[in-house]
Write an enzyme that holds these catalytic residues in place. Structure first.
Site, PDB file in Angstrom:
ATOM      1  N   SER A  27      48.117  42.550  44.745  1.00 53.59           N
ATOM      2  CA  SER A  27      49.118  43.326  44.018  1.00 53.59           C
ATOM      3  C   SER A  27      50.475  43.436  44.688  1.00 53.59           C
ATOM      4  O   SER A  27      51.424  43.935  44.081  1.00 53.59           O
ATOM      5  CB  SER A  27      48.582  44.733  43.737  1.00 53.59           C
ATOM      6  OG  SER A  27      47.564  44.687  42.770  1.00 53.59           O
ATOM      7  N   SER A  30      49.739  44.505  40.746  1.00 57.48           N
ATOM      8  CA  SER A  30      50.058  45.691  39.987  1.00 57.48           C
ATOM      9  C   SER A  30      51.362  46.362  40.408  1.00 57.48           C
ATOM     10  O   SER A  30      51.867  47.255  39.722  1.00 57.48           O
ATOM     11  CB  SER A  30      48.912  46.703  40.113  1.00 57.48           C
ATOM     12  OG  SER A  30      48.717  47.088  41.467  1.00 57.48           O
ATOM     13  N   LYS A  42      55.697  52.802  44.846  1.00 55.79           N
ATOM     14  CA  LYS A  42      54.800  52.605  43.710  1.00 55.79           C
ATOM     15  C   LYS A  42      54.257  53.950  43.244  1.00 55.79           C
ATOM     16  O   LYS A  42      53.978  54.841  44.061  1.00 55.79           O
ATOM     17  CB  LYS A  42      53.675  51.672  44.157  1.00 55.79           C
ATOM     18  CG  LYS A  42      52.747  51.163  43.073  1.00 55.79           C
ATOM     19  CD  LYS A  42      51.757  50.161  43.692  1.00 55.79           C
ATOM     20  CE  LYS A  42      50.821  49.544  42.677  1.00 55.79           C
ATOM     21  NZ  LYS A  42      49.933  48.532  43.306  1.00 55.79           N
TER      22      LYS A  42
END
Length: 440
Positions: free
Chosen positions: A169, A145, A67
């Site tokens: 997330s 996310s 990420k």
């Protein structure tokens, strides 16, 4: 699609080699299935690393993604934003990235995400929004996310998608893309070298293709061994919390959940329904904005003053809510959470794990929540629904895993197994047996 374990066994048996697998992963990464998945790729370096990898290592030269909020040596850490695109390069890998590399994993790229990790939807106005891997006919939200990380795993571009989970997330995009996402007890994995959203709630963790791969990823990230055992489902006592988790649930999710319970009971699981009235207190506890607003504002306040116009307006709006929290309100929040955790843990103590829908809806279309003030109301409605169930576990300082439980041909639905802090091994043990029961 083979998981990491099966692929590694194939490598050891000489049925394939790491470079061939890496070439396939890169081909998928470059395909339409991974449009908007990456903010930066390292394909040349990845091919070279896979060519010299050790097939006996735990990750055997196979692909993982990170990420965009994790530090990678020599690269900026923009966290999905435009305002940090030219930030100074990181001087070292974050511990999470370093541990995956040390275990033989090969990083192929940084993955797209909700800007600064502040949404469960996965929309990004700066880099585009990666489409959910489950439905080629309708571009659906990936969940956030950790949006790009999820699609990288679900599409076959990576075996492990390193991400973070502050209010869901990891588990939200895992549920919406039909893969496995494990959020460990936060203190077990290092968040150093990761741009924070909430220092209280952030957890470094990963998405994978199976529970056994989730255990491998967690063992590497946490530098510990999981004791999962191989007891049958009948050896565990499981609970279903009936209040809150099912509010606003779509029929498709309700049907998949009930079907899963039926299959687990047929496999010998002992499941009882319980009430958890303490859940009704969370609104009042978080009434002044919660940890994410206060702690993100503390980190972003100067950057917002300088570059606020460059933020996603939906993200800036949520961060700015933290500007009004007073010191005594923040301290009250800490104390109220501590008391709430103690009371919830007492209710859950007799059980090995709790079963819930990960999220109450299937993935809506990207078009319905795309950037634009005219869609803000729908965006925030969807965001609240997606975050509600998984964020309860973060507030509990607990651990949870999301498993796919939909039938073939259905949109992905996540089954969440969860418990309080440091029950990670029990949750993973139940998840192993649950996964087997749902696949039979």
């Amino acid at each position: 699609m083979n998981d990491l374990h099966a692929t590694r066994l194939d490598l050891l048996a000489g049925g394939t080699d790491a470079r061939t697998k890496m070439e396939r992963a890169i081909d998928i990464s470059r395909s339409a299935a991974c449009q908007h998945v990456f903010t930066r790729t390292m394909f040349d370096e990845a091919l070279q690393a896979s060519s010299t990898s050790d097939p006996a290592s735990r990750l055997a030269g196979l692909a993982f993604t990170a990420k965009d909020l994790f530090d990678v040596e020599g690269q900026a850490t923009p966290a999905g934003s435009a305002v940090l695109a030219h930030a100074p390069a990181a001087k070292a890998d974050s511990p999470a990235v370093a541990r995956l590399r040390a275990a033989g994993g090969v990083l192929t790229g940084r993955t797209n995400m909700t800007e600064f990790a502040f949404s469960g939807v996965g929309v990004n106005p700066h880099h585009g929004t990666p489409a959910n891997a489950s439905d080629p006919a309708v571009p659906r939200i990936p969940g956030g996310s950790s949006s790009g990380a999820a699609v990288s795993v679900a599409s076959g571009a990576a075996f492990i998608g390193l991400g973070s989970d502050t209010g869901g997330s990891i588990r939200i995009p895992a549920a919406l893309n039909g893969i496995v996402g494990f959020k460990n007890t936060a203190r077990l994995t290092p968040t150093a070298g990761a741009l924070p959203l909430s220092t209280t709630l952030d957890t470094a963790c990963a998405m994978t293709r199976s529970v056994r791969d989730a255990i491998t990823a967690h063992e590497i990230l946490a530098a510990r061994r999981v004791t999962a055992g191989n007891a049958p489902l009948a050896a565990y006592r499981l609970a279903v919390v009936k209040n809150v988790f099912f509010d606003g649930i779509e029929p498709a999710v309700a049907n998949a959940f009930e079907r899963s319970l039926k299959m687990l009971r047929a496999a010998g699981a002992r499941i009882v329904e319980i009430e958890l009235p303490e859940l009704a207190e969370l609104g009042a506890i978080n009434a002044t904005g919660g940890f994410s607003a206060a702690e993100s504002y503390a980190w972003h306040r100067l950057l917002l003053e300088r570059s606020g116009a460059g933020y996603d307006p939906r993200v800036a709006q949520r961060i700015l809510r933290g500007a009004t929290m007073k010191a005594h309100e923040y301290i009250d929040l800490i104390n109220a959470r501590r008391d709430w955790i103690a009371r919830v843990e007492a209710v859950l103590a007799p059980f090995d794990a709790v079963l819930s829908p990960t999220v109450p809806i299937t993935a809506p279309s990207i078009a319905s929540v795309a950037p634009g003030a005219e869609r803000d109301e729908e965006f925030f409605r969807v965001n609240a629904l997606l975050l509600r169930n998984p964020s309860i576990v973060n507030m509990l300082d607990g651990c949870a895993i999301s498993l796919p439980c939909q039938a073939p041909g259905e949109l992905p639905v996540g089954l969440m197994l969860w418990h309080a802090a440091l029950h990670d091994d029990a949750v993973l043990a139940v998840a192993l047996q649950t996964e087997r029961a749902l696949q039979e």
